[in-house]
Design a protein around this motif. Structure first.
Motif, PDB file in Angstrom:
ATOM      1  N   VAL A 121      44.644  56.464  35.129  1.00 42.56           N
ATOM      2  CA  VAL A 121      43.519  55.694  34.587  1.00 42.56           C
ATOM      3  C   VAL A 121      43.554  54.258  35.101  1.00 42.56           C
ATOM      4  O   VAL A 121      42.513  53.664  35.379  1.00 42.56           O
ATOM      5  N   ARG A 122      44.738  53.714  35.238  1.00 48.99           N
ATOM      6  CA  ARG A 122      44.861  52.302  35.607  1.00 48.99           C
ATOM      7  C   ARG A 122      45.042  52.056  37.101  1.00 48.99           C
ATOM      8  O   ARG A 122      45.125  50.913  37.539  1.00 48.99           O
ATOM      9  N   ALA A 123      45.102  53.130  37.896  1.00 50.80           N
ATOM     10  CA  ALA A 123      45.346  52.985  39.336  1.00 50.80           C
ATOM     11  C   ALA A 123      44.154  52.319  40.026  1.00 50.80           C
ATOM     12  O   ALA A 123      42.997  52.567  39.679  1.00 50.80           O
ATOM     13  N   GLN A 124      44.456  51.494  41.002  1.00 53.36           N
ATOM     14  CA  GLN A 124      43.438  50.865  41.841  1.00 53.36           C
ATOM     15  C   GLN A 124      43.080  51.842  42.961  1.00 53.36           C
ATOM     16  O   GLN A 124      43.897  52.685  43.346  1.00 53.36           O
ATOM     17  N   PRO A 125      41.881  51.752  43.530  1.00 56.05           N
ATOM     18  CA  PRO A 125      41.465  52.690  44.593  1.00 56.05           C
ATOM     19  C   PRO A 125      42.454  52.766  45.759  1.00 56.05           C
ATOM     20  O   PRO A 125      42.748  53.855  46.261  1.00 56.05           O
ATOM     21  N   GLY A 126      43.012  51.651  46.176  1.00 56.88           N
ATOM     22  CA  GLY A 126      43.983  51.658  47.280  1.00 56.88           C
ATOM     23  C   GLY A 126      45.252  52.411  46.916  1.00 56.88           C
ATOM     24  O   GLY A 126      45.866  53.076  47.763  1.00 56.88           O
ATOM     25  N   GLU A 127      45.650  52.325  45.646  1.00 45.42           N
ATOM     26  CA  GLU A 127      46.840  53.050  45.187  1.00 45.42           C
ATOM     27  C   GLU A 127      46.591  54.554  45.188  1.00 45.42           C
ATOM     28  O   GLU A 127      47.480  55.341  45.537  1.00 45.42           O
ATOM     29  N   VAL A 128      45.380  54.969  44.840  1.00 44.85           N
ATOM     30  CA  VAL A 128      45.046  56.396  44.837  1.00 44.85           C
ATOM     31  C   VAL A 128      45.098  56.934  46.268  1.00 44.85           C
ATOM     32  O   VAL A 128      45.625  58.026  46.516  1.00 44.85           O
ATOM     33  N   VAL A 129      44.573  56.175  47.223  1.00 41.67           N
ATOM     34  CA  VAL A 129      44.618  56.573  48.636  1.00 41.67           C
ATOM     35  C   VAL A 129      46.069  56.707  49.098  1.00 41.67           C
ATOM     36  O   VAL A 129      46.450  57.689  49.742  1.00 41.67           O
TER      37      VAL A 129
END
Length: 163
Positions: free
Chosen positions: A118-126
């Motif tokens: 829920v708290r992840a930033q888009p770059g972290e998900v990538v």
């Protein structure tokens, strides 16, 4: 030992027993609730009108009865010594089973994973997607272990949270 010396010794022993009883009464009355820290020895000795040596005798007795626990540099606490003080993996392995550890992990880790997602930033998900793809492409356990150990070293540090 003379009669006078025996009488003094008996009085000193009675004094430390009396102090132990007083402390036990204070604990039982919730003046010092379970897991609370007792005042420093100097303060307790003054409160009870004892020398620190006599107080230590009383504390030693209460500790042997499991009423308190003490640790140099930490203090004196009400209750029995927690398992986390001086615990080790070997001590843990004798007090729990693999099934209990897995059960505990299953109750906590999904919640932690949800918060991370829920708290992840888009770059972290990538980045997580790339790590997953690299791990999935491993042809053997040795390749996977090499990937895992090098990937962990490359993980970014957690973001600072605002207070």
């Amino acid at each position: 030992m003379s009669v006078g010396e025996r009488r003094l010794s008996k009085n000193a022993t009675e004094l430390s027993r009396s102090a132990g009883k007083t402390l036990a009464d204070w604990i039982a009355s919730s003046r010092y609730p379970i897991h609370s820290r007792l005042p420093p020895e100097r303060e307790l000795a003054s409160m009870l009108g004892l020398s620190r040596g006599k107080l230590r005798e009383a504390l030693r007795q209460l500790e042997s009865e499991g009423v308190i626990w003490r640790h140099v540099g930490i203090g004196t606490y009400v209750g029995s010594r927690p398992a986390s003080i001086h615990s080790s993996q070997e001590a843990l392995s004798t007090s729990t089973t693999l099934a209990e550890i897995l059960e505990a992990r299953l109750s906590v880790e999904p919640i932690v994973a949800r918060f991370a997602a829920v708290r992840a930033q888009p770059g972290e998900v990538v980045m997580i997607g790339r790590y997953f793809a690299s791990g999935a492409a491993s042809d053997s356990w040795a390749d996977w272990e090499n990937w895992a150990s090098s990937s962990i070293a490359l993980l970014p540090r957690p973001r600072e949270t605002e207070s």
